[in-house]
Design a protein around this motif. Structure first.
Motif, mmCIF file in Angstrom:
data_model
loop_
_atom_site.group_PDB
_atom_site.id
_atom_site.type_symbol
_atom_site.label_atom_id
_atom_site.label_comp_id
_atom_site.label_asym_id
_atom_site.label_seq_id
_atom_site.Cartn_x
_atom_site.Cartn_y
_atom_site.Cartn_z
ATOM 1 N N ASN A 117 0.790 -1.049 -0.079
ATOM 2 C CA ASN A 117 0.105 -0.112 0.079
ATOM 3 C C ASN A 117 0.834 1.463 0.053
ATOM 4 O O ASN A 117 1.206 1.849 -1.067
ATOM 5 N N THR A 126 -2.190 -3.427 1.943
ATOM 6 C CA THR A 126 -3.652 -3.604 1.978
ATOM 7 C C THR A 126 -4.379 -4.227 3.060
ATOM 8 O O THR A 126 -5.554 -4.102 3.631
ATOM 9 N N THR A 127 -3.926 -5.312 3.517
ATOM 10 C CA THR A 127 -4.391 -6.111 4.536
ATOM 11 C C THR A 127 -3.172 -6.433 5.480
ATOM 12 O O THR A 127 -2.030 -6.464 5.059
#
Length: 320
Positions: A117, A126-127
């Motif tokens: 990200n 992102t996770t």
């Protein structure tokens, strides 16, 4: 049931052109980038295979701000990041305990990572679950050396600085084996993930003094040494510490009659419970950082990770 053994490999030492954080990060990149195809012992290194991580570099308008790695094995998509910038980054990054300091080197660990990200976002991927960043050393003084050790699932770094023999250190990854076989004691892959750093301190009395210990010991003050692990199955950060402390280890006490150097496993606890065994890192006799130990000529036993690059001192062996 114990996990498969890790095998540590040493990468060639690199030297930043200056003490600027950009040059330091570029020196890390020079050591680990996929185009590096041999280890320090001359064996082949292929990114994404064996013990070789796959590293990527993030640059902001040509200025390096992050180097992050993916291990060749493992099911929890872990990532280790080395980051820094010359100005306050926007948006604001997540810190473990330390206060962000421009122009200094930091390390962070993510498990269950998605796509990259932004290194300075609240979550770099992102996770995933993120330790937050923590410092490796203060303002670094030249000459600086960068020495990195890869294993299948861990990374250790030693940052040598101008003061004779002085070293800052850090490491991260799937560093703990619970050795119990109980599902509650580990992630779904049987591992415990964690991160350690000497913080703003140099490695001094690395093993022999519990009060000033800076190797796998946790302090709550910003800039201090830190050691944390993830509570299995969660993003909760657990302050952790080596269980074993060693006092005034001598070379004679760690040398057998046959002239060999035995090693003692390191065990980790938290304030709440037992955590496990540090994987394939053992306490040995006093030695110098970076030395290679062989069982017989040409047969490598491992590499020394110690508190000094110039004189014998507290040391552990990263098993080969």
């Amino acid at each position: 049931m114990s996990l498969s053994a890790l095998h540590h490999r040493r990468l060639a030492t690199t030297t930043p052109a200056t003490n600027g954080i950009t040059d330091v990060l570029n020196a890390i990149w020079a050591a680990v980038q996929p185009s590096v195809t041999t280890y320090a012992d001359g064996t082949t290194r292929t990114a994404g295979s064996g013990t070789a991580w796959t590293w990527a570099r993030y640059q902001n308008q040509g200025v390096t701000e992050a180097v992050y790695g993916t291990p060749p094995t493992g099911s929890l998509a872990q990532r280790v990041l080395f980051v820094g910038s010359v100005a306050n980054p926007t948006p604001s990054q997540t810190m473990l305990i330390d206060t962000w300091s421009n122009s200094r080197l930091h390390i962070g660990l993510v498990k269950n990572a998605g796509a990259f990200n932004a290194w300075n976002a609240s979550s770099p991927f992102t996770t995933g679950q993120f330790t937050g960043y923590t410092m490796i050393g203060t303002t670094l003084t030249t000459p600086i050396t960068i020495t990195i050790f890869e294993s299948e699932e861990t990374v250790q770094i030693g940052v040598g600085v101008a003061t004779a023999g002085a070293l800052h250190g850090a490491g991260a990854g799937a560093i703990i084996d619970p050795d119990t076989g109980d599902a509650a004691d580990a992630e779904t892959d049987g591992r415990v993930y964690g991160l350690w750093t000497s913080g703003s301190n140099i490695l001094s009395n690395m093993l022999t003094n519990a009060a000033t210990n800076t190797f796998m010991n946790h302090g709550t003050s910003s800039g201090g040494s830190h050691f944390v692990t993830f509570a299995p199955g969660t993003g909760t950060i657990v302050p952790s510490v080596r269980e074993n402390f060693y006092f005034s280890i001598t070379a004679a006490q760690r040398t057998t009659r046959a002239g060999k150097f035995p090693g003692t496993p390191l065990y980790v606890t938290s304030t709440s419970n037992w955590v496990g065994r540090v994987r394939e890192i053992r306490v040995i006799r006093p030695a110098i950082f970076g030395q290679r130990l062989d069982t017989t000529p040409g047969t490598i036993k491992g590499y020394v990770y110690a508190q000094s690059t110039s004189t014998n001192g507290d040391a552990v062996l990263l098993e080969y």
